[in-house]
Design an enzyme around this catalytic site. Structure first.
Site, mmCIF file in Angstrom:
data_model
loop_
_atom_site.group_PDB
_atom_site.id
_atom_site.type_symbol
_atom_site.label_atom_id
_atom_site.label_comp_id
_atom_site.label_asym_id
_atom_site.label_seq_id
_atom_site.Cartn_x
_atom_site.Cartn_y
_atom_site.Cartn_z
ATOM 1 N N THR A 251 0.844 -1.201 0.000
ATOM 2 C CA THR A 251 0.000 0.000 0.000
ATOM 3 C C THR A 251 0.880 1.252 0.000
ATOM 4 O O THR A 251 1.803 1.362 0.803
ATOM 5 C CB THR A 251 -0.905 0.038 1.262
ATOM 6 O OG1 THR A 251 -1.592 -1.201 1.363
ATOM 7 C CG2 THR A 251 -1.901 1.180 1.192
ATOM 8 N N ALA A 252 0.584 2.164 -0.918
ATOM 9 C CA ALA A 252 1.255 3.478 -0.983
ATOM 10 C C ALA A 252 2.664 3.440 -1.557
ATOM 11 O O ALA A 252 3.327 4.485 -1.591
ATOM 12 C CB ALA A 252 1.270 4.179 0.375
ATOM 13 N N ALA A 253 3.121 2.287 -2.025
ATOM 14 C CA ALA A 253 4.484 2.248 -2.573
ATOM 15 C C ALA A 253 4.625 3.247 -3.736
ATOM 16 O O ALA A 253 5.645 3.943 -3.847
ATOM 17 C CB ALA A 253 4.831 0.836 -3.031
ATOM 18 N N GLY A 254 3.576 3.336 -4.571
ATOM 19 C CA GLY A 254 3.624 4.278 -5.703
ATOM 20 C C GLY A 254 3.662 5.727 -5.209
ATOM 21 O O GLY A 254 4.348 6.576 -5.787
ATOM 22 N N ASP A 255 2.933 6.002 -4.127
ATOM 23 C CA ASP A 255 2.921 7.372 -3.573
ATOM 24 C C ASP A 255 4.298 7.718 -3.016
ATOM 25 O O ASP A 255 4.788 8.845 -3.166
ATOM 26 C CB ASP A 255 1.906 7.495 -2.424
ATOM 27 C CG ASP A 255 0.517 7.035 -2.836
ATOM 28 O OD1 ASP A 255 0.206 7.079 -4.034
ATOM 29 O OD2 ASP A 255 -0.253 6.619 -1.943
#
Ligand code: RIB
Length: 312
Positions: A251-255
């Site tokens: 979760t949120a790795a792209g962010d």
């Protein structure tokens, strides 16, 4: 000199359940592992950029509930300037229900709350928020028209624009706006929506990158999950190989990739170094649970990069 970053986009409270597997439609999976984290793609990017060395201001709309106070406090605690945030009486913050399985994959259901009340007019009325900032980093869990107005204002002030098209608007992004975006970072699904090319392997990703450039986006970067990232800049294709880490929650790795990229860009690092920094921060974040809670420190990212340089 360090450039100043303005972040915009969604900010949510993440209600997360970790389970052995994700339920199929109609199935109930039982777990006793439930946690809440501050999240939201815009909020995650702002905290990542700040923790990883950026000078960050965040502009968004929150409600008057307890989650809203927790979310602005979480930003402030991580060094983000939050005094320009607008609050709507009687409204709630955005809420994301997230399920994560043993292989670190997730499913997210999202209700935007106050995020969807930030209008183009609000942005015009708060245009002074952009003053003194050099980079706009913006994501799309808010109204597309609001995103486009923010991009127009940023460009009128000669700012660098970094767009995370998540989720990508089904009818694409107008060419007028695409031509104002300096860097865009879709994942495979978003790249397919924006380019029309199903991104299934490296060849199709490179084809999608070229179409995105033809549509006006100066430097598209496609994140490919566990396959790394690929980009094209000044005619050259760069492949960022993935790092090998033991992931527990993606979760949120792209962010975190984009927040770290923006922080590195604000310190005037070269493009290749920004990608390396972003890729490392994103990979390290997957080794911990939660969105903002999983952002590695600057020391952790730099230690990883130094260790790798010495072992090469
Ligand atoms: O990208 C992850 C984020 O998406 C979560 O923090 C959740 O809030 C959703 O916006």
């Amino acid at each position: 000199m360090k450039k100043k970053i303005l972040c915009m986009g969604s900010i949510n409270i993440d209600l997360v359940m970790y389970a052995s597997k994700l339920p199929r439609p109609g199935e109930t999976v039982v777990t006793d592992n439930f946690q809440t984290f501050p999240g939201g793609k815009g909020g995650n990017q702002a905290v990542a950029a700040s923790v990883l060395g950026g000078d960050v201001k965040y502009f968004t709309k929150l409600g008057s509930d307890e989650f809203s106070s927790q979310l602005s406090a979480a930003q402030r605690e991580k060094g983000v300037f939050v005094e320009d945030i607008l609050y709507v009486e009687g409204e709630t913050a955005g809420i994301a229900m997230i399920m994560v399985d043993e292989s670190a994959q997730n499913l997210i259901l999202f209700t935007p709350g106050a995020n969807q009340l930030l209008t183009p007019e609000d942005v015009r009325n708060s245009a002074s928020v952009f003053d003194g900032c050099d980079i706009l980093e913006i994501t799309m869990e808010i109204l597309p028209e609001t995103v486009y107005e923010a991009i127009r204002i940023a460009k009128s002030k000669n700012m660098t624009v970094i767009l995370d098209p998540a989720p990508a608007p089904k009818n694409g992004i107008p060419k007028e706006i695409a031509c104002m975006v300096d860097y865009i970072k879709p994942n495979e699904t978003e790249a397919e929506i924006l380019s029309g090319v199903p991104v299934i392997d490296m060849d199709s990703a490179i084809k999608a990158l070229k179409i995105l450039q033809d549509k006006g986006f100066a430097v598209p970067i496609i994140s490919l999950g566990e396959k790394g990232a690929v980009t094209v800049s000044e005619g050259s294709v760069y492949l960022e190989e993935p790092l090998s880490v033991k992931s527990v929650d993606t979760t949120a790795a792209g962010d975190i990739f984009l927040g770290a990229f923006t922080a590195a860009l604000s310190s005037e690092k070269a493009f290749g170094e920004c990608l390396e920094y972003a890729k490392t921060a994103a990979a390290l974040s997957t080794t911990k649970k939660g969105a903002q809670a999983s952002i590695p420190t600057r020391d952790e990212v730099e230690a990883y990069l130094n260790r790798r340089d010495h072992s090469e």
